[in-house]
Design a protein around this motif. Structure first.
Motif, PDB file in Angstrom:
ATOM      1  N   VAL A 175      54.749  36.000  26.010  1.00 31.69           N
ATOM      2  CA  VAL A 175      53.754  37.348  26.109  1.00 31.69           C
ATOM      3  C   VAL A 175      53.293  37.650  27.492  1.00 31.69           C
ATOM      4  O   VAL A 175      52.772  36.863  28.318  1.00 31.69           O
ATOM      5  CB  VAL A 175      52.826  36.936  25.171  1.00 31.69           C
ATOM      6  CG1 VAL A 175      51.924  38.265  24.752  1.00 31.69           C
ATOM      7  CG2 VAL A 175      53.188  36.513  23.773  1.00 31.69           C
ATOM      8  N   VAL A 176      53.530  38.981  27.858  1.00 35.95           N
ATOM      9  CA  VAL A 176      53.058  39.457  29.169  1.00 35.95           C
ATOM     10  C   VAL A 176      52.246  40.911  28.802  1.00 35.95           C
ATOM     11  O   VAL A 176      52.684  41.902  28.090  1.00 35.95           O
ATOM     12  CB  VAL A 176      54.188  39.958  30.185  1.00 35.95           C
ATOM     13  CG1 VAL A 176      53.696  40.134  31.433  1.00 35.95           C
ATOM     14  CG2 VAL A 176      55.367  38.661  30.280  1.00 35.95           C
ATOM     15  N   ALA A 177      51.319  41.050  29.507  1.00 32.69           N
ATOM     16  CA  ALA A 177      50.675  42.219  29.491  1.00 32.69           C
ATOM     17  C   ALA A 177      50.794  43.200  30.967  1.00 32.69           C
ATOM     18  O   ALA A 177      50.721  42.379  31.921  1.00 32.69           O
ATOM     19  CB  ALA A 177      49.147  42.156  29.273  1.00 32.69           C
ATOM     20  N   VAL A 192      57.570  39.175  24.312  1.00 33.11           N
ATOM     21  CA  VAL A 192      56.434  40.598  23.990  1.00 33.11           C
ATOM     22  C   VAL A 192      56.009  40.977  25.143  1.00 33.11           C
ATOM     23  O   VAL A 192      55.228  40.361  26.042  1.00 33.11           O
ATOM     24  CB  VAL A 192      55.629  39.882  23.118  1.00 33.11           C
ATOM     25  CG1 VAL A 192      54.477  41.054  22.631  1.00 33.11           C
ATOM     26  CG2 VAL A 192      56.026  39.067  21.639  1.00 33.11           C
ATOM     27  N   VAL A 193      56.280  42.386  25.329  1.00 35.33           N
ATOM     28  CA  VAL A 193      55.544  42.847  26.431  1.00 35.33           C
ATOM     29  C   VAL A 193      54.541  43.773  25.922  1.00 35.33           C
ATOM     30  O   VAL A 193      54.688  44.792  25.171  1.00 35.33           O
ATOM     31  CB  VAL A 193      56.548  43.857  27.352  1.00 35.33           C
ATOM     32  CG1 VAL A 193      55.909  44.582  28.352  1.00 35.33           C
ATOM     33  CG2 VAL A 193      57.671  42.743  27.836  1.00 35.33           C
ATOM     34  N   MET A 194      53.321  43.625  26.195  1.00 41.71           N
ATOM     35  CA  MET A 194      51.972  44.663  26.061  1.00 41.71           C
ATOM     36  C   MET A 194      51.839  45.541  27.233  1.00 41.71           C
ATOM     37  O   MET A 194      51.500  45.309  28.128  1.00 41.71           O
ATOM     38  CB  MET A 194      50.909  43.822  25.792  1.00 41.71           C
ATOM     39  CG  MET A 194      50.985  42.685  24.732  1.00 41.71           C
ATOM     40  SD  MET A 194      51.032  43.011  23.101  1.00 41.71           S
ATOM     41  CE  MET A 194      49.575  43.774  22.926  1.00 41.71           C
ATOM     42  N   THR A 253      49.259  42.215  34.335  1.00 47.07           N
ATOM     43  CA  THR A 253      48.162  42.175  34.291  1.00 47.07           C
ATOM     44  C   THR A 253      47.496  41.097  33.548  1.00 47.07           C
ATOM     45  O   THR A 253      46.143  40.523  33.868  1.00 47.07           O
ATOM     46  CB  THR A 253      47.106  43.513  33.568  1.00 47.07           C
ATOM     47  OG1 THR A 253      47.730  43.580  32.146  1.00 47.07           O
ATOM     48  CG2 THR A 253      47.566  44.700  34.316  1.00 47.07           C
ATOM     49  N   ALA A 254      48.264  40.530  32.537  1.00 42.93           N
ATOM     50  CA  ALA A 254      47.731  39.134  32.025  1.00 42.93           C
ATOM     51  C   ALA A 254      49.200  38.398  31.629  1.00 42.93           C
ATOM     52  O   ALA A 254      50.281  39.132  31.272  1.00 42.93           O
ATOM     53  CB  ALA A 254      46.974  39.479  30.948  1.00 42.93           C
ATOM     54  N   GLY A 255      49.151  37.052  31.544  1.00 39.63           N
ATOM     55  CA  GLY A 255      50.340  36.381  31.383  1.00 39.63           C
ATOM     56  C   GLY A 255      51.200  36.191  32.607  1.00 39.63           C
ATOM     57  O   GLY A 255      50.856  36.094  33.758  1.00 39.63           O
ATOM     58  N   ASP A 266      52.251  34.231  29.215  1.00 42.52           N
ATOM     59  CA  ASP A 266      51.983  32.931  28.323  1.00 42.52           C
ATOM     60  C   ASP A 266      53.343  32.805  27.490  1.00 42.52           C
ATOM     61  O   ASP A 266      53.969  33.421  26.769  1.00 42.52           O
ATOM     62  CB  ASP A 266      50.933  33.421  27.065  1.00 42.52           C
ATOM     63  CG  ASP A 266      49.542  33.254  27.803  1.00 42.52           C
ATOM     64  OD1 ASP A 266      49.427  32.940  29.111  1.00 42.52           O
ATOM     65  OD2 ASP A 266      48.723  33.442  26.956  1.00 42.52           O
TER      66      ASP A 266
END
Lengths: 557, 557
Positions: free
Chosen positions: A472-474, A553-555, A483-485, A487
């Motif tokens: 998972v990456v934001a 998963v890309v947010m 900006t995050a990950g 993970d």
């Protein structure tokens, strides 16, 4: 090509049971009326992950619901009645017809399913039940449950004879051999088409009489110095009778464990299918006050079902009965293919607890409820059908049964080795396969009926094989930066002590990959996903030679 | 309590094969020297999702590597040799000792594993191999592979006799019955402890001679009008010999399909274990030019293994051989428990293609390679051991074998129904269980050996049962608000046509839940996760009655 409506016909459509053991169901249909014989279930095979039971597709019935007159049930085994709760939910107006014990077994089942009112109609063997142009005669046969019947279905075009599950027991426990004279009379009148039980069509000779089991039990009871525990199918009324008989003969008392078995004993006694002397049966608590050599306990679990009485006893997980050295345990059944491992696991565990275990057909503590070749030949010779459809079996069994029919004089061209869904049509002129309807599995998983398809099972197989890893990456879409990950979350892939280290490594590899991506690529979510998936799958395969399901998963924030 | 080093002892430690069929391995150890008998594998059971093979734990050997002198191999079956590639990777200095055919089978296996140099030492039955204080005599026995031996292991404390897998075939195909006189002589000298094959210890009577299969084959060959295809285990040299003999007798020619079978035919002919007349064997391409009634094809796949020759033929997926009506297919084996469904699936498919299929022991086209009760009793009477350890079987078989030993006069207290890892010690004074080492499964999955533990399998079981659902949310930690998501991703839960609708509903429910959360709760990631998990699990259960694995992921941005 199906006949036009102006030509009188009768169609026979096996929806289940032709090509597998289980989910037996056959449609018999004239120009105006349709009845269904049996509505069973099948237990899922090992590839059907998470599936509870397998039933039949009712599409063919749905399309002709206006002429569906009745569901006739030959006997009360799961593979013939297990689909009925699903059937009556949909066709609540249709009467369900069978002998008293068969209906009692269905009712017990329906209660679990919390059904509304069902139009149950009891018949006595020998009786007719008429549904428009179809006259159904119920004829007594022997089987490993009481109340089993064959069906002679008289239609304007001719008689369809369905044997149901049967054996010819010349010395049955209830003293009532199959009704040879009625079967012979139907045969003499002329039978257009017979459908017959193929379970043991590959087995030479004659299936042994249920009475043989009584003789084996007698020897086991004579030898036993401690308690005797017998496991069998709850619905096997003749077997229960034999245990009762030996209990009485050897001055013991008996307790029945488990609700399903207690139900059957209760119904069957009330209906006169079981002779239970007064004061012979006790509650387990009372029974335990007797010395071991006076105790018999009957239970379920002959297939090693993990939640059954016997399986629980075998691992000291049964609340009320603790196996001790000196107990004799009789597993009065043979494993259904696919259950061997669980059955033998249970037997091994019972041996470890010091029990003397009698199992299998070697000790003759079990005989089959299905006719072998000599009985199948006798049935063919009694009924002398013009056409023959072997049912209730895998292909190899149907095939063997078809060959037997030819040996008794049925024209080889008139033997149909049908598949589920084949539409067989008979008129005064011909008998032929005229079409095909859907005869496949409907999988029941939780409350979902038929919504577990191949795709879902494929996913579950993949998950079962190597587990799943998610990354998972934001990403800030405008600035094209993480900006995050990333993970990484894994289930069923890595062993715990080293999992943390591996996950760290994977995160590092993913971070490096993300940093190396151009701004343009970062703006395209599907490109980022592809890169994440590839990097992760390769890193895991290199390290472990495993191929888990990988989900990126890309947010976008 | 183990004996002090000053007291001469011999220890017997079964590491595998006591409590299961498979991964046979036994340690025999004196004060100074240690040898290992066999090193097999086991195939994973249906609960071991994704596991390739199961081997033994080598910890006990590792702790005593300095006195490990040799690996003695009784015969070349997977359950006795399958772990050797893993063994020699770790103990590369240790010689591997067996008969020529046994070693050839191991070498064929090692090539797949790309091992380095292994110190193979060939023995001829009747020979001794001495390893320090242990003198090992290899003694010819009958089994369903050629080159099988029992072992008499003479130690300073006494003789340990290990039967290996055996049967007593009075009319074997190679004309060499088991070496009764040597076995009897060892018995006369006095045997401290015997370990014996328990596979058929529950089976009364005598296992039929391999020659019976030849008679069955003869009848099948006489009847067949088309091609004959025989499936068996690649290593079953006596069975291959019988097919060759009948091929010759009926004027047919034969092709061997599959590398493993071709390897065995090649080795076994070279080593004199197989008599293959010149010009009888051909390549399949050449064979196909002959008329069908002159063709015999031998292949593997008697267990219905999906990638095997026979399974591929049965679904018309074999590149070079297409089953047609009139072919006779002989499945010359019985299903190993757990393989029934795949074996019968293959047989059904072959029947559908029009083949005449002969299978099972009914037609006597297969006999067991393991001794039944009368042979086990004979072995006990020949060897007359002081102590007895039944091996190679599930508990129920070991237990039955132990009772047979007592019947021949072994003191009941001297029969050890051992579990894997039990350390049995014998001195001049006593024989007793003195300890327990790790004797469990080591699971091999991809390149990982032993790193698939219970936790991983539990995860895979859960995933297989109901699939997995993830919810991903990005949260701005400072402002305590959702910046992206919630996204819901599912695998193996919902059927596709309706999945989109369900996922929308779930997202809506999760969004509502998140909006109702207080700012304080939103700041605590673990609280957010708990709420996400609960909401999602409940929503799915309400809708579907399924309980997938639910994983909430919260990204703080």
């Amino acid at each position: 090509m199906p006949a036009p409506p102006s030509v009188p016909y009768v169609r026979v459509v096996p929806l289940g049971g032709c090509g597998e053991i289980g989910r037996n169901m056959t449609v018999v249909e004239t120009n105006d009326d349709m009845i269904v014989v049996d509505c069973g279930l099948m237990f899922p095979d090992e590839e059907m992950y998470g599936v509870d039971v397998v039933i039949n597709d009712f599409s063919y019935l749905r399309q002709r619901a206006d002429r569906l007159r009745a569901l006739l049930v030959t006997h009360g085994h799961e593979d013939h009645i297990g689909g009925i709760p699903y059937f009556v939910k949909e066709f609540s107006h249709v009467p369900v017809v069978g002998t008293a014990l068969t209906l009692a077994l269905i009712k017990a089942k329906s209660r679990e399913h919390k059904l509304g009112e069902v139009d149950f109609r009891t018949v006595v063997p020998g009786e007719h039940a008429v549904f428009g142009s179809i006259d159904a005669e119920f004829i007594h046969v022997n089987h490993s449950v009481a109340g089993a019947c064959a069906l002679a279905l008289r239609t304007p075009v001719g008689t369809i004879f369905h044997t149901g599950d049967f054996k010819f027991d010349q010395t049955p426990i209830d003293g009532r051999p199959a009704d040879f004279s009625r079967i012979a009379r139907v045969g003499e009148e002329g039978v257009l088409c017979m459908l017959s039980d193929s379970t043991n069509a590959e087995r030479a000779g004659h299936t042994l009489s249920e009475r043989v089991v009584g003789e084996a039990f007698s020897a086991i009871f004579a030898r036993a110095r401690g308690r005797i525990i017998v496991a069998s199918f709850a619905s096997n009324v003749p077997r229960i009778q034999q245990v009762i008989d030996q209990t009485e003969r050897f001055g013991r008392k008996i307790a029945f464990l488990g609700r399903s078995l207690q139900n059957v004993v209760h119904f069957a006694s009330e209906l006169g299918n079981l002779r239970l002397p007064p004061d012979l049966a006790m509650k387990l608590e009372q029974l335990e006050e007797l010395p071991p050599e006076q105790i018999v306990v009957m239970t379920t679990g002959s297939q090693g079902e993990p939640m059954s009485g016997l399986a629980r006893m075998s691992v000291r997980d049964h609340q009320r009965l603790r196996i001790v050295a000196g107990d004799t345990v009789v597993v009065s059944a043979t494993p259904i293919p696919g259950n061997e491992k669980s059955v033998y696991r249970t037997i091994n565990n019972l041996c470890k607890l010091g029990a003397i275990v009698v199992h299998g057909t070697d000790g003759r503590s079990h005989v089959s409820g299905h006719a072998s070749q000599e009985e199948l030949l006798l049935m063919l010779n009694l009924v002398r059908p013009e056409f023959f459809v072997p049912v209730h079996g895998e292909y190899r069994m149907l095939n063997a049964h078809g060959k037997l029919a030819v040996r008794t004089g049925v024209d080889a061209e008139n033997v149909f080795i049908a598949e589920d869904g084949d539409v067989l049509e008979f008129t005064h002129e011909y008998g032929d396969k005229v079409g095909k309807t859907y005869g496949g599995n409907v999988l029941v998983d939780g409350s979902g009926i038929g919504d577990v398809g191949e795709a879902v099972l494929r996913d579950r197989r993949a998950l079962a094989g190597d587990g799943i890893v998610m990354v998972v990456v934001a990403i800030d879409a405008e600035e094209a930066r993480v900006t995050a990950g990333p993970d990484v979350i894994a289930r069923g892939v890595f062993y715990l002590p080293e999992a943390d280290g591996v996950l760290d490594e994977l995160r590092t590899a993913l971070r490096a990959m993300l940093e190396s991506m151009s701004v343009e690529s970062m703006r395209d979510v599907s490109t980022v996903k592809e890169h994440l998936r590839d990097t992760l799958a390769k890193a895991i395969y290199t390290r472990t030679k495993r191929r888990p399901v990988v989900i990126p998963v890309v947010m976008e924030v």
